[in-house]
Design a protein around this motif. Structure first.
Motif, short mmCIF file in Angstrom:
data_model
loop_
_atom_site.label_atom_id
_atom_site.label_comp_id
_atom_site.label_asym_id
_atom_site.label_seq_id
_atom_site.Cartn_x
_atom_site.Cartn_y
_atom_site.Cartn_z
N ASP A 210 0.86 -1.19 0.06
CA ASP A 210 0.16 0.04 -0.09
C ASP A 210 0.89 1.31 0.09
O ASP A 210 0.84 2.28 -0.78
CB ASP A 210 -1.02 -0.07 1.06
CG ASP A 210 -1.92 1.14 1.20
OD1 ASP A 210 -2.81 1.00 0.09
OD2 ASP A 210 -2.18 1.93 1.92
N TYR A 213 2.52 1.62 -3.44
CA TYR A 213 1.69 1.93 -4.22
C TYR A 213 1.36 3.53 -4.22
O TYR A 213 1.22 4.45 -5.04
CB TYR A 213 0.19 1.54 -4.50
CG TYR A 213 0.08 0.16 -5.24
CD1 TYR A 213 0.84 0.23 -6.52
CD2 TYR A 213 -0.52 -1.04 -4.63
CE1 TYR A 213 0.85 -1.10 -7.12
CE2 TYR A 213 -0.61 -2.21 -5.34
CZ TYR A 213 0.17 -2.22 -6.66
OH TYR A 213 0.09 -3.42 -7.49
N SER A 217 1.95 6.50 -6.73
CA SER A 217 0.77 7.52 -7.48
C SER A 217 1.01 8.98 -7.12
O SER A 217 0.75 9.63 -8.15
CB SER A 217 -0.34 6.92 -6.83
OG SER A 217 -0.71 5.48 -6.89
N LEU A 244 -0.44 -3.97 -11.38
CA LEU A 244 0.13 -2.57 -11.10
C LEU A 244 -0.44 -1.40 -11.56
O LEU A 244 -0.73 -0.50 -10.95
CB LEU A 244 1.88 -2.75 -11.58
CG LEU A 244 2.62 -1.54 -11.25
CD1 LEU A 244 3.14 -1.46 -9.91
CD2 LEU A 244 3.70 -1.33 -12.24
N ASN A 247 -3.87 -0.53 -10.32
CA ASN A 247 -3.80 0.26 -9.18
C ASN A 247 -3.41 1.52 -9.17
O ASN A 247 -3.97 2.47 -8.68
CB ASN A 247 -2.84 -0.56 -8.33
CG ASN A 247 -3.48 -1.55 -7.39
OD1 ASN A 247 -4.49 -1.27 -6.25
ND2 ASN A 247 -3.27 -2.91 -7.40
N LEU A 248 -2.37 1.86 -9.87
CA LEU A 248 -1.76 3.28 -10.02
C LEU A 248 -2.71 4.02 -10.84
O LEU A 248 -3.08 5.13 -10.26
CB LEU A 248 -0.24 3.06 -10.89
CG LEU A 248 0.83 2.53 -10.11
CD1 LEU A 248 1.92 2.35 -11.25
CD2 LEU A 248 1.11 3.04 -8.90
N ARG A 251 -5.66 4.99 -8.21
CA ARG A 251 -5.02 5.74 -7.06
C ARG A 251 -4.70 7.19 -7.66
O ARG A 251 -5.00 8.39 -7.01
CB ARG A 251 -4.03 5.24 -6.43
CG ARG A 251 -4.24 4.11 -5.45
CD ARG A 251 -2.87 3.43 -5.20
NE ARG A 251 -3.37 2.13 -4.33
CZ ARG A 251 -3.12 1.96 -2.96
NH1 ARG A 251 -2.31 2.73 -2.41
NH2 ARG A 251 -3.21 0.64 -2.59
#
Length: 291
Positions: A210, A213, A217, A244, A247-248, A251
């Motif tokens: 977390d 990331y 971000s 990956l 998620n990026l 965010r």
């Protein structure tokens, strides 16, 4: 007889090489990075002779490479490359033209020339590895900056109290070291193991991922609002993880929304070239110089 360019990628532990012929790269076996400059020159000479290279040698190197001057400033894992007229000395020693460019800039050039930034006016490349490097492309050309720091995204400060940078917090290698240190069970965990553990419900692994990331971000958000490029490309071994980018992207969009920059559309993609990026970009640099 077709023209052949020898492409070289100097890394801290290994040297990758390949032959560029008929618009194609053929990779050669890699070799442990020599301990001295004399050994390095001898190794490169052996490759030039073995493959009968007449057109030249294109090199991707660590450090702050001043391509025009032919000198590598800064610091790197290969200390003997720095602060002398390396390009001129090597060209004279090998008897063929030589070009040098920084490794992250080479990765950026490869994408602009034949990859996922081709035809774009502007792009930012973020290469995620032991640290975080990158490159900025404006009007289809590399923007190395007044002091060769263009695209050094890893230097962004992420925490104003500890002064930890994006390279400290957004590198999978740094994340693995942190996890191993906290876990303290005498096992050195790899980032892949940490992702697997997180999926299996390991809370510490989830926490570290977390944080990883979040740092990336924020780093991408900063690049987007500073440069507003057509696209941000993510490179490095970890960029092949399917979750990956998902998620990026999620965010980064949330950050843009929170900060009132929702009109800024974030186009985030993986680089087209992975392990061959530096070699292909080195060839692009060489051909540009020869023009």
């Amino acid at each position: 007889m077709s023209q052949k360019i020898l492409a070289i990628d100097i890394g801290g532990s290994a040297i990758k090489s390949g032959l560029w012929e008929n618009d194609e790269l053929t990779e050669l076996p890699s070799f442990e990075t020599p301990k001295t400059w004399d050994e390095m020159k001898a190794y490169l000479k052996s490759l030039v002779e073995e493959h009968q290279i007449t057109e030249g040698v294109a090199i991707s190197a660590p450090g702050a490479v001043n391509a025009e001057e032919g000198v590598i400033y800064g610091v790197s894992a290969v200390p003997y490359l720095h602060r002398f007229p390396i390009k001129q000395e090597l060209a004279e020693f090998l008897g063929v033209p030589v070009s040098f460019q920084n490794d992250a800039n080479c990765a950026a050039l490869a994408e602009v020339w034949q990859g996922n930034a081709k035809g774009l006016e502007s792009a930012a490349m973020m290469i995620i590895g032991t640290g975080i490097g990158g490159g900025v492309v404006i009007n289809g050309e590399l923007r190395t900056g007044a002091n060769l720091f263009g695209g050094e995204f890893g230097y962004q400060i992420m925490n104003n109290e500890t002064l930890e940078t994006l390279s400290d917090l957004g590198s999978p290698v740094a994340m693995s070291k942190r996890y191993s240190k906290i876990k303290a069970d005498e096992h050195e965990y790899s980032s892949k193991e940490i992702f697997d553990l997180a999926e299996a419900g390991d809370e510490l692994a989830q926490e570290q991922i977390d944080q990883f990331y979040n740092a990336l971000s924020i780093g991408i958000y900063n690049v987007l609002i500073s440069l507003d490029p057509d696209r941000v490309l993510i490179g490095g071994g970890i960029s092949t993880r399917e979750d990956l980018l998902m998620n990026l992207e999620k965010r980064v969009q949330e950050l843009l929304l929170q900060k009132g920059a929702k009109e800024l559309k974030a186009s985030i993609m993986p680089c087209k070239f992975l392990s061959q990026a530096n070699l292909i970009g080195a060839v692009c640099q060489f051909l540009t110089e020869q023009k």
